[in-house]
Write a protein that holds these residues in place. Sequence first.
Motif, mmCIF file in Angstrom:
data_model
loop_
_atom_site.group_PDB
_atom_site.id
_atom_site.type_symbol
_atom_site.label_atom_id
_atom_site.label_comp_id
_atom_site.label_asym_id
_atom_site.label_seq_id
_atom_site.Cartn_x
_atom_site.Cartn_y
_atom_site.Cartn_z
ATOM 1 N N ARG A 111 0.814 -1.221 0.000
ATOM 2 C CA ARG A 111 0.000 0.000 0.000
ATOM 3 C C ARG A 111 0.851 1.277 0.000
ATOM 4 O O ARG A 111 0.618 2.169 -0.820
ATOM 5 N N SER A 165 -2.257 -9.271 -6.560
ATOM 6 C CA SER A 165 -3.410 -8.622 -5.906
ATOM 7 C C SER A 165 -3.334 -7.099 -5.964
ATOM 8 O O SER A 165 -4.170 -6.417 -5.354
ATOM 9 N N THR A 166 -2.375 -6.557 -6.700
ATOM 10 C CA THR A 166 -2.209 -5.097 -6.783
ATOM 11 C C THR A 166 -3.505 -4.357 -7.126
ATOM 12 O O THR A 166 -3.833 -3.358 -6.467
ATOM 13 N N PRO A 167 -4.299 -4.798 -8.153
ATOM 14 C CA PRO A 167 -5.490 -4.010 -8.541
ATOM 15 C C PRO A 167 -6.446 -3.733 -7.389
ATOM 16 O O PRO A 167 -6.926 -2.602 -7.245
ATOM 17 N N GLN A 168 -6.703 -4.729 -6.519
ATOM 18 C CA GLN A 168 -7.683 -4.501 -5.460
ATOM 19 C C GLN A 168 -7.176 -3.518 -4.408
ATOM 20 O O GLN A 168 -7.963 -2.830 -3.756
ATOM 21 N N PHE A 169 -5.858 -3.429 -4.240
ATOM 22 C CA PHE A 169 -5.293 -2.449 -3.301
ATOM 23 C C PHE A 169 -5.139 -1.071 -3.962
ATOM 24 O O PHE A 169 -5.179 -0.048 -3.291
ATOM 25 N N MET A 171 -7.132 0.414 -6.401
ATOM 26 C CA MET A 171 -8.333 1.195 -6.721
ATOM 27 C C MET A 171 -8.729 2.182 -5.619
ATOM 28 O O MET A 171 -8.984 3.355 -5.894
ATOM 29 N N THR A 204 -8.298 -4.988 -15.823
ATOM 30 C CA THR A 204 -9.349 -5.394 -14.874
ATOM 31 C C THR A 204 -9.913 -4.193 -14.106
ATOM 32 O O THR A 204 -11.000 -4.281 -13.531
ATOM 33 N N LEU A 205 -9.173 -3.081 -14.097
ATOM 34 C CA LEU A 205 -9.638 -1.895 -13.377
ATOM 35 C C LEU A 205 -10.364 -0.900 -14.279
ATOM 36 O O LEU A 205 -10.809 0.151 -13.812
ATOM 37 N N GLN A 208 -13.973 0.263 -13.261
ATOM 38 C CA GLN A 208 -13.977 1.058 -12.026
ATOM 39 C C GLN A 208 -13.348 2.431 -12.235
ATOM 40 O O GLN A 208 -13.819 3.426 -11.686
#
Length: 618
Positions: A111, A165-169, A171, A204-205, A208
């Motif tokens: 993060r 898992s970068t995208p979920q952190f 956004m 994938t982002l 959003q």
Amino acid sequence: MLGADEFISSPPRKTVRFGGTLTEILLKYEKGDTTDFELLKHQLSDPDIKDAQIINWLHEFRASVAYLTKELEQLVNILLKLPWLRRSREVVEEYLCFLGNLVSAQTVHLRPCLRMIVSQFVPPRITIREDDVDISDSDDDDENISENFDTCHRALQTVAGYVPSTPQFLMPILVEFFPFINKSERTLECYVHNLLRVTVYIPTLRLQILELIIEKLLKLDVSTPQQDIEDAEEAANNSASDEKSTEEGLFDMEEDEDRKGNKVVSPSTERMAHPLAERLDILMTILFSYIKDVCHVDGKLDISNTKDLYRDLVSVFDKLILPTHASCHVQYFMFYICSFKLGLAEAFLDHLWKKLQDPNNPSVIRQTAGSYIGSFLARAKFIPIVTVKACLDLLVNWLHKYIDNQDTGANAYCDVALHGPFYSTCQAVFYTLIFRHKQLLDGNLRKGLSYLQSLNFERIVMCQLNPLKICIPSVVNLFAAITRKYQLVFCYTIIERNNRQFIPVVRSGTGGDLVQTCTNPLDSFFPFDPYILKRSKKTIDPMYQFWEELSAEELENLKKPIKKGASEDEDDDFLKGETPQNDGVVGIAPNSYESNTRSPVSSIGSPADCYVPYPLSH
């Protein structure tokens, strides 16, 4: 002393004042000896730290990432604040390697790393001193800003490559760092541009990120009513005219010849006078460019890319645009992407049609879908008349079925709260006919009239639900004139009866004055009314159908019905006239339709209020 060969092969001496390797310093720190650790932190925080020092330390940190656990978060934060972007290429490359090693070994620092990268998506802040006051603003003169952004995206790609898992952190951080709308235009422009770049390598982002950007654009849009934008432009033009006349008085003799030879266009003419409209214009231009770039590969339309982006944009449209009232410009992203291929425009119309006819949707959404259908059919030049006819058939058939079901029941009376989607559909049909009637009749008058007669407007107009009472006056008046001319239906008897029955709704204001209220949800909403943002309108104008002002002769001709059985040769000038063009258009009705007698110059591109006096609300 080292021999010559040994000296060349030995590592360079560290420019630090204390002994021991980084590993030794960290081990000492774990045992409670913090002296060297504090010196280390101090040196890394030194604003005058040299490139060679940064490289040496980063090289050691890369080899010691296993020690950089959560307990050493403070040290990692210092490393993340290092001024690495505006350093030599060697520093940048070493730092990128360090970031990769750090997040792969210690995901606990993911993060902070992402926050550091995203914080660089805007120009650096500089402090300007004006009148003894420090003003912080973006540094727009940074020559390396484009290169720095490229490096930031390399860093983000590096991190994303190591941590799936970068995208979920990422956004939530992109949302958090989005600048306030009162930040400088350049800051907003850079941030939005960089967000859109992220969608290219983290697809994938995309949905959003588009949602985030369009949500912010919507806030800008609804904060700047069209009337405010037009007022600001008028005030700026008046001010510029005053200044120009003063200057011309002073410098006429010197500059006359120059003016004749070279017409100089000031870049300020591209700017919007309203500050929020200026920001919106810049961001809409970026969004249009993005849509074009994604959909075109080597200058040719890529069908697969275009369909994928269309799906994302329709999803955003449903979630954000349809439920939002009073947006003027943002919805044009759908107008633009639909212009690339007729299949997209037809898919959009089908999507709206399904929204309109689905009784499970809220009434307001169904009404808005109807407004979009009418406005889209009327204004999109790229929609051929065959598609317009297919849509009119669907809409009119639905209206007749609605009348079949309602016209004799307990609810067979004029009430917009009960029959909102019906009235919205009527207005969409009337509006489409106003803009497209010439094309519908072009080529073969007899065939065109036969088609319009088959729509049976008379039944719709005469039904108990009385749509002429609810639809807005400017549309009703033009529809009445056109249908009278071609003897499709005579609306004026109903209009006059509605006028006589009209009773204003009044309420007492705080001062005791009577205030007329208007609660008709059909009022003032044609989502593709003229687009007035100066830069981005250049993208829309070539495909946009403006309203052609009716000449005095055409107004007179509208009052004359055509003869029964008239042949094409006997057709009058009005019928032979071309379909509305987007040049030479002036004076039309205000979008708000607050008054049906006012036709300000500022309202270019909408049908004029004319013919029959009509009440303000109904």
